[in-house]
Enzyme design. Sequence first.
Site, short mmCIF file in Angstrom:
data_model
loop_
_atom_site.label_atom_id
_atom_site.label_comp_id
_atom_site.label_asym_id
_atom_site.label_seq_id
_atom_site.Cartn_x
_atom_site.Cartn_y
_atom_site.Cartn_z
N HIS A 1 -0.84 0.21 7.51
CA HIS A 1 -0.83 0.98 9.05
C HIS A 1 -2.08 0.59 9.78
CE1 HIS A 1 -0.01 4.47 11.45
NE2 HIS A 1 -1.32 5.02 11.34
N TYR B 1 6.13 -1.44 13.99
CA TYR B 1 7.73 -1.25 13.82
C TYR B 1 8.27 -2.54 13.76
CZ TYR B 1 6.35 3.23 15.89
OH TYR B 1 5.78 4.50 16.05
N GLY C 1 1.11 4.04 4.31
CA GLY C 1 -0.09 3.67 3.69
C GLY C 1 -1.27 3.18 4.54
N SER D 1 0.85 -1.32 -0.02
CA SER D 1 -0.07 0.00 -0.09
C SER D 1 1.02 1.39 -0.17
CB SER D 1 -1.00 -0.05 1.28
OG SER D 1 -1.90 -1.10 1.00
N GLY D 2 1.59 1.57 1.05
CA GLY D 2 2.44 2.53 1.16
C GLY D 2 3.91 2.25 1.23
N GLY D 3 4.31 0.94 1.44
CA GLY D 3 5.66 0.68 1.06
C GLY D 3 6.41 1.02 2.43
C1 LIG Z 1 8.69 7.15 7.94
C2 LIG Z 1 7.68 6.37 8.71
C3 LIG Z 1 6.80 6.80 9.70
C4 LIG Z 1 5.82 6.08 10.41
N1 LIG Z 1 5.05 6.69 11.30
C5 LIG Z 1 4.45 5.95 12.14
C6 LIG Z 1 3.50 6.46 13.16
O1 LIG Z 1 3.52 7.74 13.35
N2 LIG Z 1 2.61 5.81 13.71
C7 LIG Z 1 2.60 4.32 13.53
O2 LIG Z 1 1.80 3.60 14.12
N3 LIG Z 1 3.42 3.75 12.52
C8 LIG Z 1 4.15 4.73 11.95
N4 LIG Z 1 4.97 3.97 10.81
C9 LIG Z 1 4.67 2.41 10.70
C10 LIG Z 1 3.86 2.07 9.76
O3 LIG Z 1 2.56 2.26 10.23
C11 LIG Z 1 3.90 0.90 9.21
O4 LIG Z 1 5.18 0.32 8.70
C12 LIG Z 1 2.90 0.31 8.27
O5 LIG Z 1 2.83 -1.20 8.02
C13 LIG Z 1 3.08 0.76 6.97
O6 LIG Z 1 1.95 0.83 6.04
P1 LIG Z 1 2.13 0.95 4.64
O7 LIG Z 1 0.87 0.54 3.80
O8 LIG Z 1 2.86 2.04 4.26
O9 LIG Z 1 3.39 -0.10 4.23
P2 LIG Z 1 3.50 -1.42 3.21
O10 LIG Z 1 5.01 -1.66 3.19
O11 LIG Z 1 2.67 -1.26 1.98
O12 LIG Z 1 2.78 -2.59 4.14
C14 LIG Z 1 3.08 -3.07 5.41
C15 LIG Z 1 2.60 -4.64 5.56
O13 LIG Z 1 1.37 -4.53 5.29
C16 LIG Z 1 0.98 -5.32 4.29
N5 LIG Z 1 -0.34 -4.61 3.60
C17 LIG Z 1 0.07 -3.76 3.10
N6 LIG Z 1 -1.36 -3.22 2.42
C18 LIG Z 1 -2.15 -4.31 2.63
C19 LIG Z 1 -3.33 -4.48 2.15
N7 LIG Z 1 -4.01 -3.65 1.50
N8 LIG Z 1 -3.78 -5.57 2.64
C20 LIG Z 1 -3.21 -6.50 3.60
N9 LIG Z 1 -2.14 -6.27 3.95
C21 LIG Z 1 -1.48 -5.39 3.31
C22 LIG Z 1 2.13 -5.52 3.70
O14 LIG Z 1 2.27 -6.57 2.94
C23 LIG Z 1 3.16 -5.46 4.69
O15 LIG Z 1 3.46 -6.68 5.24
C24 LIG Z 1 5.89 4.81 10.21
C25 LIG Z 1 6.71 4.26 9.21
C26 LIG Z 1 7.69 4.75 8.46
C27 LIG Z 1 8.60 4.27 7.57
#
Ligand SMILES: Cc1cc2nc3c(=O)[nH]c(=O)nc-3n(C[C@H](O)[C@H](O)[C@H](O)COP(=O)(O)OP(=O)(O)OC[C@H]3O[C@@H](n4cnc5c(N)ncnc54)[C@H](O)[C@@H]3O)c2cc1C
Length: 521
Positions: A175, A465, A171, A102-104
Amino acid sequence: MNNLSLFLILSLSISFAASSTLLDKSFMHCMLTKVHNSIEKTVFINSSSLLYPKVLESLEQNPRWLSSSNKPLLIVTPSHESEIQQAILCSKEIGLQVRVISGGHDYEGLSYICKTPFVLIDLVNIRSIDIDIADESAWIQAGATLGELYYKISKTSRVHGFPAGTCPSVGIGGHISGGGFGTLSRKHGLAADHVIDANLIDVNGKTHDRKSMGEEVFWAIRGGSATSFGIILAWKIKLVKVPSIVTAFTIEITSEQEATKLIHRWQYIEHKLHQDLFIRVLAQNNGPNPKRIKAIFNSLFLGGKEKLITIMNSSFPELGLRLKDCIEMSWIQSTLYIAGYKNSDPLEFLLNRTTNYKSSFKAKSDYVKKPIPETGFAGIWRMLRKEDSFALLIMEPYGGKMNEISESEIPFPHRKGNLYNIQYMVKWDKNGIEESKRHIKWMRKLYRYMSPYVSKSPRTAYFNYKDLDLGSNKNRNTSYSEASVWGIKYFKGNFRRLAEIKTKFDPQNFFRNEQSIPLIK
Ligand SMILES: Cc1cc2nc3c(=O)[nH]c(=O)nc-3n(C[C@H](O)[C@H](O)[C@H](O)COP(=O)(O)OP(=O)(O)OC[C@H]3O[C@@H](n4cnc5c(N)ncnc54)[C@H](O)[C@@H]3O)c2cc1C
Ligand SMILES: *[C@@H]1O[C@H](CO)[C@@H](O)[C@H](O)[C@H]1NC(C)=O
Ligand SMILES: *[C@@H]1O[C@H](CO)[C@@H](O)[C@H](O)[C@H]1NC(C)=O
Ligand SMILES: *[C@@H]1O[C@H](CO)[C@@H](O)[C@H](O)[C@H]1NC(C)=O
Ligand SMILES: *[C@@H]1O[C@H](CO)[C@@H](O)[C@H](O)[C@H]1NC(C)=O
């Protein structure tokens, strides 16, 4: 629209004729035969395409794995639910794994690297947001980011917001699957606490809503690794009210001695403060040489500055907050401010899908249940000074609403009794195995140093995390007891229930990764 997405749209007429490998050819063939109507919209990028490195790089928010060989065979960018359903069915038929992004922002890259041949499903085009302000709710598709959500809410109402993370490019899909903590959490709880319905695509390609998935699965996906159960298409969330004026401040302390005193004191009050007040601390080494410790008190208050001054004067006078340190703004400006932009920057910055801080990193987390003595901090500063790259501790206050929600309400268990969360992070720019090893080694040493000061039996950690040092099921079927080593740290007593639900809902363990919920026999 950025250049990359334009480029993608222009390259739709990909020729499927020449095949580099049998697997990606069979996958595309399977997709073509099954999704007649909308297939023209689906973007496929295979590893021999010129676009492949550019697209993959844009998806990875932690470039630590740029040189990894565990990359996707194909990147599929669906525009419609049916294409996700077919991608699951075709992967299963051909014996490929799927990973969804989703957001990576996954800390261990689990959304875009995998040790067995796999198809990457990129949800960048699945990101509509529909707000029903009369009902104070919204349907958000999983590929939307927090920034997009905040922005869209603000275009509809000045007095609504959503309690979720501080980084706009995160994403919604990942999240909420792991909890979702941010500046509004002391007042309202986590993002996952505000989910009221969801659309989840299962291993048979069927889309469920809350009713058809059942309350057990609906419980599991809100913070319990939704990716172990299927692919989230959309979440339905309840919005919260925010005042039209909020106040933010940032106070930097550059004297090490003073930083120690203030953070030490902060531990006694941060979790007991008024629920409208969130004060976090970022303690970092400030380079390059010599390394000096800097503490940053960064805060959001849900109200005006006079009231904030009064509260601070009675509960944390040591910080010496003055009226001129306080900046009043709208809630939406505060999301920019807390993300490190200026509150006067255009709100459109919230729509940027790339993190501001993109560089290789390793992170870990802890929960603190008893204040750490001043001598403990002296040791942390010694460790921070030893690391030659940028390293920091982000300490986020709990208490308030977080204390009122039971440990088993949703899978996220870190509620009452936790004073604050620590996130340790080290970042580096030069890529390479040796370089990574060095920084990761330092991080592990810091984590060992912290053990007397943080939660024990289990030493808990926050699933968002993600940290593979805690243990891994190596992307295979492993026993429940083996997986418990890390599972209990993230989910405490909820881990067993997650495994029971997983076993019923995905009995073949199709949806798996290095820290997915295991089957239980
Ligand atoms: C710069 C930064 C700041 C952050 N700040 C915060 C914060 O303030 N508070 C907090 O709680 N967390 C924070 N995080 C952590 C963040 O919540 C997690 O890394 C979260 O999993 C990211 O979601 P994503 O969709 O961006 O990531 P992705 O890498 O896309 O996904 C994360 C995981 O979820 C799975 N996934 C993604 N999309 C789906 C879907 N549609 N259905 C099922 N599974 C899915 C992926 O396969 C992977 O296992 C931060 C991370 C970073 C890098
Ligand atoms: C992979 O993509 C390239 C470039 O678009 C194309 O020429 C090639 O035929 C594709 N390979 C397969 C197996 O479809
Ligand atoms: C802070 O409190 C002190 C005494 O408790 C009082 O004298 C002072 O006026 C207060 N300052 C503000 C800005 O409220
Ligand atoms: C998005 O953020 C990245 C990283 O800070 C930056 O390089 C890029 O220029 C930004 N793009 C826009 C459109 O603001
Ligand atoms: C895991 O176990 C399930 C159920 O026994 C089985 O169907 C599946 O093939 C196994 N998967 C792997 C990767 O071993």
